[in-house]
Design an enzyme around this catalytic site. Sequence first.
Site, short mmCIF file in Angstrom:
data_model
loop_
_atom_site.label_atom_id
_atom_site.label_comp_id
_atom_site.label_asym_id
_atom_site.label_seq_id
_atom_site.Cartn_x
_atom_site.Cartn_y
_atom_site.Cartn_z
N ASP A 205 20.78 10.06 -25.83
CA ASP A 205 20.96 8.86 -25.02
C ASP A 205 21.62 9.24 -23.69
O ASP A 205 22.54 10.06 -23.65
CB ASP A 205 21.87 7.90 -25.79
N GLU A 265 16.78 11.20 -22.74
CA GLU A 265 16.54 10.01 -21.91
C GLU A 265 17.09 10.34 -20.53
O GLU A 265 18.28 10.18 -20.29
CB GLU A 265 17.24 8.79 -22.50
#
Length: 521
Positions: A205, A265
């Site tokens: 993330d 990401e």
Amino acid sequence: MGTTGTDWWRDAVFYQVYIRSFADGNGDGVGDLRGLRGRLGYLRDLGVDALWITPFFPSPMADHGYDVADPRDVEPVFGDLDEFDALLADAHALGLRITIDVVPNHTSSEHAWFRAALAAAPGSPERARYVFRDGRGPDGAEPPNNWPSVFGGPAWTRVPDGQWYLHIFAPEQPDLDFGNPEVVADLEETLRFWLDRGVDGFRIDVAHGMAKPAGLPDMVPMDDTGLLDDHGPGDHRFDQDGVHAVHRRIRAVLDSYPGTMAVGEVWVSDDDRLARYLRPDELQLAFNFKLLTAEWEPTALRDAVVHSLAAVDGTPAPACWVLSNHDRPRHVTRYGDGELGTRRARAAALLQLALPGVAYLYNGDELGMPDVDLPDAALQDPIWFRSEGAERGRDACRIPVPWSGSEPSYGFSSGSGTWLPMPEGWTALTAEAQAADPASMQSLYRAALALRAGSPAFSGEGLEWLPSPEGCLAFRRPGGLVFLLNLSSAPVPLPEGTVLLASTDVTGGELPTDAAAWVVA
Ligand code: GLC
């Protein structure tokens, strides 16, 4: 396993399970690990290779699990560690690999470390795991710098003793300080904890976050919502050079577990900056978000493909294609919604799955799920609250998946109530109804995934652009697959050869507007 070898992921199709919304196994209206376990057969039959499961760790759910209070346990709403182990064993027995989210940039404000930091004094080792600073202005009453939170409002919150802490996202998501060796060591421990249980990899993330510039200088001001996603050079919150040291540490752990991988990401739009994350000792994959942000228009789509390939060129990584995820409007809706959006989404699916490299599907892509306009009272995303209603947030793309039947919750849960309401009129959208219809979106995905896995036409990396009529995109893969997408306003002739699959009826030998075909000579 479907695909063998330690780099099984190089041409894999991953399926993103947004855990709250995939399948509910205990009737509380929230998806969970047991629900997912019960649907593994569906995913195997669909033809995907691996799953990415969004955070299922203990969390107060200020950002629906991306606020992690303990990264090495399971949130009771989603199950427990035994349930996770059983899920992993079942998935592996079916040939499905399992990857999970890790959220290194921040913790929950309920994490034991942050509670200890609040209880400790300024300058203490407890505070040094996070980014605490004195404020500016008289009495330090102004935030330490001008950074906005991605979710709206300032990126700083003041604590009772007068210091401020940094949170690039919600105040319940304090940023960690990756300059602190204890923080890096803890991330490594988390990776090993899940790798030892047998996971096949991770989705990292905010993989362009983590590192912060020395002195935390003001950034180029942007609009006051802070909702900017193209984190360019003036945005000091992201893509700092120091982040690469963290990726090298992550990679070193993965390399000691052969056959495991990480996808980042990385919201960095510059091709060269993105490529830096894909150096041989960093991430194996980074999402190429250009398809996800491109308009349904020939130049934009072609540019998205060209730049995504350019970004990975010269790195060991294949491209990694995404049409939708839990943070963005779904592509059916982006492309015009209703029949038009669905028609285009069918063509887009064939584009995504024809491209060389990795494809990530978002749960419900295979059903053609659209976004749902929710009433204000149903909204839950922190963006809605932080922006004081200026932005509706991401709930519209997170509606639970409809499985069967003709009433909410359409087999998602044993009850009718779901954490986000499901609309009336979704009978035809359910997985059950679509399985019985050869013309459905699900049938298109099944056929496409089977061909992609089984036909030599899809082999080889790279592609060659072919001449095509105005308003069309055409390319050939080294294995012989010819792809044609018609974005013009009139039908165009199909390429010579046998049609393997088309997004619409092509029996007349022509490809209609907003349609795509796979052809082999
Ligand atoms: C990522 C996630 C998003 C989350 C944010 C903060 O962008 O995809 O859902 O809100 O990180 O963790």
